[in-house]
Design a protein around this motif. Structure first.
Motif, PDB file in Angstrom:
ATOM      1  N   PHE A 145       0.821  -1.202   0.000  1.00 40.17           N
ATOM      2  CA  PHE A 145       0.000   0.000   0.000  1.00 40.17           C
ATOM      3  C   PHE A 145       0.855   1.252   0.000  1.00 40.17           C
ATOM      4  CE2 PHE A 145      -2.921  -3.122   1.838  1.00 40.17           C
ATOM      5  CZ  PHE A 145      -4.033  -2.906   1.039  1.00 40.17           C
ATOM      6  N   GLU A 146       0.249   2.326  -0.518  1.00 41.51           N
ATOM      7  CA  GLU A 146       0.901   3.637  -0.519  1.00 41.51           C
ATOM      8  C   GLU A 146       0.892   4.199   0.902  1.00 41.51           C
ATOM      9  OE1 GLU A 146       2.695   6.583  -3.075  1.00 41.51           O
ATOM     10  OE2 GLU A 146       1.905   4.591  -3.541  1.00 41.51           O
ATOM     11  N   ASP A 147       2.034   4.716   1.314  1.00 34.97           N
ATOM     12  CA  ASP A 147       2.108   5.288   2.654  1.00 34.97           C
ATOM     13  C   ASP A 147       1.460   6.668   2.682  1.00 34.97           C
ATOM     14  OD1 ASP A 147       2.639   5.388   5.292  1.00 34.97           O
ATOM     15  OD2 ASP A 147       4.791   5.750   5.129  1.00 34.97           O
ATOM     16  N   SER A 148       0.997   7.074   3.840  1.00 29.52           N
ATOM     17  CA  SER A 148       0.304   8.358   3.984  1.00 29.52           C
ATOM     18  C   SER A 148       0.823   9.101   5.195  1.00 29.52           C
ATOM     19  CB  SER A 148      -1.214   8.116   4.112  1.00 29.52           C
ATOM     20  OG  SER A 148      -1.880   9.323   4.410  1.00 29.52           O
ATOM     21  N   GLU A 149       0.740  10.444   5.122  1.00 25.77           N
ATOM     22  CA  GLU A 149       1.146  11.268   6.257  1.00 25.77           C
ATOM     23  C   GLU A 149       0.135  11.206   7.393  1.00 25.77           C
ATOM     24  OE1 GLU A 149       1.594  15.167   4.746  1.00 25.77           O
ATOM     25  OE2 GLU A 149       3.307  14.695   3.442  1.00 25.77           O
ATOM     26  N   ILE A 150      -1.102  10.846   7.075  1.00 22.25           N
ATOM     27  CA  ILE A 150      -2.148  10.766   8.092  1.00 22.25           C
ATOM     28  C   ILE A 150      -1.967   9.487   8.893  1.00 22.25           C
ATOM     29  CG2 ILE A 150      -4.638  10.687   8.477  1.00 22.25           C
ATOM     30  CD1 ILE A 150      -4.975  12.216   5.877  1.00 22.25           C
ATOM     31  N   LEU A 151      -1.953   9.603  10.186  1.00 17.07           N
ATOM     32  CA  LEU A 151      -1.667   8.480  11.072  1.00 17.07           C
ATOM     33  C   LEU A 151      -2.688   7.359  10.889  1.00 17.07           C
ATOM     34  CD1 LEU A 151      -0.069   7.217  13.401  1.00 17.07           C
ATOM     35  CD2 LEU A 151      -1.545   8.477  14.994  1.00 17.07           C
TER      36      LEU A 151
END
Length: 384
Positions: A145-151
Motif C-alpha cells: 500500500f501507498e504510505d500516507s502522512e495521516i496516522l
C-alpha cells in the motif's frame, strides 16, 4: 451612527451660522441648507426630519433639520440648519452586497483550497482502495500500500498489508490441503477397491462373504464420490475455475444425455427451444448438466421418462414423482436429501447451486401437482 454624525454636523453648522449672525444680522442663510428668520419669542431646540423639494435632483429629498432661536441685540432669530439624509436602504443594500460578495469570494477560495488539500490528503487512500479492489488471492505477489502522512491511513495500510498477507498464506495452505487430500484419499480407496475385487473374484469366497464384500465395495465407491464432490465444492469456493470459454449449453446437455443412455434404462427426452450460449468452465458445465440429470434419474417414478426442455434461455429438467418434497426450500443445501436411497450423497444439487452462484445463474425448483411432476430449472438470462 449616521444619525449621530448628521446631528453633529447640524450643531456645528448652527454654531457657525450663529457666529456669523452676531457679526452681521443681515445674513439670511443659504436656503434650504441654512435659514435665518426673525421671530417674536424664543423657541426650544428642535431636531426633526422634513421633506424638501430639491430642484437640482428634481425630486423631494429627506432632510434632517435643527432649529433653535438665538437672541442678538435684543431680537430673537430662528436659526435653522439642514442636511440631506443618506438613504438607509441604499446603505443597507451596499453593505449586504459587499458582505455577500466577500463571503462568496471566501467560499470559492476555501473550496478550491480544501479541494486541492483534500485531494492530496486522500490520494493515498484511493490508491490503496484501487489496489485492494484488484487484489486476488491467486496472485503470489504481496499487496503493498501507498504510505500516507495521516496516522489513521498509515495504520490502516499497515494492518491491511498484514491481513492480506495472512489471507494469501491461508488460501495457499487450504488449496494445497485440498489437493493433497484429493490425491492421498483417492489412492488408498482405489487400492482397497482393487483388493476387494480380488477377494470377490476368488473362488474360495463364500456367498455371505461375497455379499459383505460387495456392500463394502459400494461403500468405498460412495466414499470416493463423496470425496470428489467435496473437493469440487472446495475448489469452487476457492475460485480455482478461471478458464472460461463460450459454451453451448444445448450441446452439453445432449452429450450428457448420450453418455447416460449407456448407464441407465430411463428414457430421456430432449426438447430444444433456443440456443443458450454462456461463458464458463467446461468441466463445471458438464458437472452441472450431469448432476441435474443424475438427480432426475435417481428420483423419477419407475419407467417414466425424463424431459429436458430449453426455452427462453431457461433449462428445465422434469421427472415424475409421487408426492411433492416436504422441504423444497432446503433442496439445494449440502447433505440434505429426502430420498432414502443409499447412492444419494446429498451433494449433487448443492453443487448445482454452487456452480450457478459462481456464474450468476438462478436455480429453482417447483412441483406441479396436476401432473405429479418435479421441475428443476436453471435461468441463464442473468449472464446473457
Amino acid at each position: 451612527m449616521l444619525n449621530n454624525e448628521i446631528e453633529e454636523e447640524l450643531y456645528s453648522n448652527k454654531a457657525r451660522l450663529e457666529k456669523l449672525l452676531e457679526e452681521d444680522i443681515s445674513i439670511k442663510g443659504v436656503p434650504p441648507i441654512m435659514e435665518v428668520e426673525q421671530v417674536l419669542k424664543p423657541e426650544k431646540l428642535k431636531v426633526s426630519d422634513t421633506l424638501i423639494f430639491d430642484p437640482s435632483q428634481n425630486e423631494i429629498e429627506l432632510f434632517r433639520q435643527l432649529s433653535e432661536t438665538q437672541e442678538i441685540n435684543g431680537n430673537y432669530y430662528r436659526v435653522t440648519v439642514r442636511t440631506m439624509v443618506i438613504e438607509s436602504e441604499d446603505i443597507l443594500f451596499a453593505i449586504v452586497f459587499t458582505f455577500v460578495g466577500i463571503v462568496f469570494l471566501a467560499f470559492i477560495f476555501l473550496f478550491f483550497l480544501n479541494k486541492s488539500r483534500n485531494k492530496k490528503l486522500w490520494e493515498p487512500f484511493f490508491i490503496n482502495l484501487d489496489r485492494l479492489k484488484n487484489f486476488s488471492l491467486k496472485s503470489n505477489k504481496s499487496l503493498n500500500f501507498e504510505d500516507s502522512e495521516i496516522l489513521e491511513f498509515h495504520e490502516l495500510s499497515t494492518e491491511l498489508e498484514l491481513l492480506t498477507s495472512k489471507i494469501q498464506i491461508d488460501y495457499r495452505n487450504l488449496k494445497q490441503f485440498t489437493e493433497d487430500v484429493s490425491h492421498e484419499m483417492q489412492t488408498p480407496l482405489a487400492i482397497m477397491q482393487a483388493k476387494i475385487d480380488t477377494v470377490i473374484n476368488d473362488e474360495s469366497t463364500s456367498e455371505s462373504q461375497f455379499v459383505k464384500f460387495s456392500s463394502l465395495q459400494e461403500d468405498i465407491q460412495r466414499l470416493k464420490q463423496l470425496n470428489k464432490k467435496l473437493i469440487l465444492l472446495a475448489k469452487i469456493d476457492n475460485n480455482q475455475f478461471v478458464n472460461t470459454e463460450k459454451l453451448n449449453i444445448n450441446n452439453v446437455f445432449q452429450d450428457a444425455i448420450e453418455n447416460l443412455k449407456e448407464l441407465t434404462t430411463t428414457e430421456i427426452n430432449f426438447i430444444d427451444g433456443n440456443t443458450i450460449n454462456v461463458k464458463m468452465d467446461k468441466s463445471l458445465a458438464v458437472v452441472l448438466c450431469n448432476n441435474l440429470l443424475s438427480n432426475a434419474i435417481k428420483h423419477t417414478a419407475s419407467r417414466n421418462p425424463i424431459t429436458v426442455r430449453i426455452n427462453n434461455n431457461v433449462a428445465f429438467v422434469e421427472n415424475k414423482g409421487a408426492v411433492a418434497l416436504a422441504r423444497p426450500d432446503q433442496i439445494f443445501e449440502r447433505f440434505y436429501k429426502e430420498s432414502k436411497k443409499d447412492e444419494s450423497t446429498g451433494l449433487g444439487l448443492s453443487i448445482v447451486k454452487k456452480i450457478c452462484d459462481y456464474y450468476g445463474f438462478v436455480p429453482s425448483y417447483r412441483f406441479r401437482e396436476s401432473e405429479k411432476l418435479h421441475i428443476f430449472q436453471i435461468d441463464f438470462n442473468t449472464q446473457l
